[in-house]
Scaffold this motif. Sequence first.
Motif, PDB file in Angstrom:
ATOM      1  N   GLU A 127      14.755  12.916  -0.674  1.00 23.75           N
ATOM      2  CA  GLU A 127      13.765  13.699  -1.410  1.00 23.75           C
ATOM      3  C   GLU A 127      12.366  13.452  -0.841  1.00 23.75           C
ATOM      4  O   GLU A 127      12.060  12.352  -0.369  1.00 23.75           O
ATOM      5  CB  GLU A 127      13.776  13.331  -2.900  1.00 23.75           C
ATOM      6  CG  GLU A 127      15.079  13.639  -3.587  1.00 23.75           C
ATOM      7  CD  GLU A 127      15.356  15.135  -3.687  1.00 23.75           C
ATOM      8  OE1 GLU A 127      14.399  15.920  -3.864  1.00 23.75           O
ATOM      9  OE2 GLU A 127      16.537  15.510  -3.578  1.00 23.75           O
ATOM     10  N   THR A 128      11.514  14.478  -0.909  1.00 18.88           N
ATOM     11  CA  THR A 128      10.150  14.373  -0.403  1.00 18.88           C
ATOM     12  C   THR A 128       9.200  14.077  -1.554  1.00 18.88           C
ATOM     13  O   THR A 128       9.302  14.686  -2.629  1.00 18.88           O
ATOM     14  CB  THR A 128       9.740  15.675   0.303  1.00 18.88           C
ATOM     15  OG1 THR A 128      10.683  15.934   1.346  1.00 18.88           O
ATOM     16  CG2 THR A 128       8.356  15.563   0.906  1.00 18.88           C
ATOM     17  N   PHE A 129       8.277  13.145  -1.309  1.00 21.17           N
ATOM     18  CA  PHE A 129       7.329  12.715  -2.328  1.00 21.17           C
ATOM     19  C   PHE A 129       5.913  12.723  -1.773  1.00 21.17           C
ATOM     20  O   PHE A 129       5.695  12.504  -0.587  1.00 21.17           O
ATOM     21  CB  PHE A 129       7.641  11.280  -2.789  1.00 21.17           C
ATOM     22  CG  PHE A 129       8.915  11.143  -3.549  1.00 21.17           C
ATOM     23  CD1 PHE A 129       8.921  11.292  -4.927  1.00 21.17           C
ATOM     24  CD2 PHE A 129      10.097  10.838  -2.909  1.00 21.17           C
ATOM     25  CE1 PHE A 129      10.093  11.149  -5.644  1.00 21.17           C
ATOM     26  CE2 PHE A 129      11.271  10.690  -3.607  1.00 21.17           C
ATOM     27  CZ  PHE A 129      11.277  10.851  -4.990  1.00 21.17           C
ATOM     28  N   LYS A 130       4.977  12.964  -2.670  1.00 18.86           N
ATOM     29  CA  LYS A 130       3.564  12.742  -2.380  1.00 18.86           C
ATOM     30  C   LYS A 130       3.201  11.460  -3.110  1.00 18.86           C
ATOM     31  O   LYS A 130       3.419  11.339  -4.320  1.00 18.86           O
ATOM     32  CB  LYS A 130       2.712  13.908  -2.888  1.00 18.86           C
ATOM     33  CG  LYS A 130       1.253  13.785  -2.531  1.00 18.86           C
ATOM     34  CD  LYS A 130       0.501  15.045  -2.950  1.00 18.86           C
ATOM     35  CE  LYS A 130      -0.928  14.982  -2.472  1.00 18.86           C
ATOM     36  NZ  LYS A 130      -1.651  16.212  -2.819  1.00 18.86           N
ATOM     37  N   MET A 131       2.687  10.475  -2.367  1.00 17.23           N
ATOM     38  CA  MET A 131       2.443   9.158  -2.956  1.00 17.23           C
ATOM     39  C   MET A 131       1.005   8.716  -2.754  1.00 17.23           C
ATOM     40  O   MET A 131       0.380   9.043  -1.750  1.00 17.23           O
ATOM     41  CB  MET A 131       3.400   8.127  -2.370  1.00 17.23           C
ATOM     42  CG  MET A 131       3.201   7.839  -0.904  1.00 17.23           C
ATOM     43  SD  MET A 131       4.594   7.056  -0.142  1.00 17.23           S
ATOM     44  CE  MET A 131       5.496   8.487   0.377  1.00 17.23           C
ATOM     45  N   GLY A 132       0.511   8.008  -3.740  1.00 19.62           N
ATOM     46  CA  GLY A 132      -0.782   7.348  -3.630  1.00 19.62           C
ATOM     47  C   GLY A 132      -0.517   5.852  -3.573  1.00 19.62           C
ATOM     48  O   GLY A 132       0.221   5.309  -4.400  1.00 19.62           O
ATOM     49  N   TYR A 133      -1.076   5.194  -2.591  1.00 19.45           N
ATOM     50  CA  TYR A 133      -0.817   3.766  -2.436  1.00 19.45           C
ATOM     51  C   TYR A 133      -2.070   3.035  -1.978  1.00 19.45           C
ATOM     52  O   TYR A 133      -3.022   3.631  -1.499  1.00 19.45           O
ATOM     53  CB  TYR A 133       0.338   3.520  -1.457  1.00 19.45           C
ATOM     54  CG  TYR A 133       0.023   3.864  -0.020  1.00 19.45           C
ATOM     55  CD1 TYR A 133      -0.458   2.893   0.860  1.00 19.45           C
ATOM     56  CD2 TYR A 133       0.213   5.141   0.474  1.00 19.45           C
ATOM     57  CE1 TYR A 133      -0.748   3.201   2.177  1.00 19.45           C
ATOM     58  CE2 TYR A 133      -0.074   5.459   1.785  1.00 19.45           C
ATOM     59  CZ  TYR A 133      -0.551   4.483   2.631  1.00 19.45           C
ATOM     60  OH  TYR A 133      -0.833   4.785   3.943  1.00 19.45           O
ATOM     61  N   ILE A 134      -2.033   1.708  -2.169  1.00 18.58           N
ATOM     62  CA  ILE A 134      -3.102   0.847  -1.663  1.00 18.58           C
ATOM     63  C   ILE A 134      -2.474  -0.193  -0.747  1.00 18.58           C
ATOM     64  O   ILE A 134      -1.279  -0.461  -0.809  1.00 18.58           O
ATOM     65  CB  ILE A 134      -3.890   0.142  -2.797  1.00 18.58           C
ATOM     66  CG1 ILE A 134      -2.977  -0.749  -3.635  1.00 18.58           C
ATOM     67  CG2 ILE A 134      -4.642   1.132  -3.644  1.00 18.58           C
ATOM     68  CD1 ILE A 134      -3.712  -1.662  -4.605  1.00 18.58           C
TER      69      ILE A 134
END
Length: 125
Positions: free
Chosen positions: A93-100
Amino acid sequence: MKTLKLIPVFIIAFLFCNYTSVAQDNDETYEDVEVENENESTIATGTYVGMEEGKYIFSFEDEDGENNAMSFEKVSLEVKKMFDLSSEKFIGETFKMGYITDNTIDESDDEMLVSIRIILTLKQL
């Protein structure tokens, strides 16, 4: 005769100055190390590959069109409640992620910094 007595004093002073300058060069502090992107949120889009050695692996396409993988060591509690990434349900599955990226001292080597990525937000596309 007086100059002969001063020579050992100059030699000792010279050696002392050299020792202190070498000791200062070897005394690195973590503040001297330049760390980029620490705790700055980054957005990326990638395909979930699965878990490997306790890390969440996502693949993405870079600027050159080549596939690369990025591993994330931790996931926020909010993301864990929404997506069970430990199951095989979301593989592919494709995801849009916000990470640090968090830079911490390595547990096994106190003189080494380790960068870990933490997923803060995740949205299925």
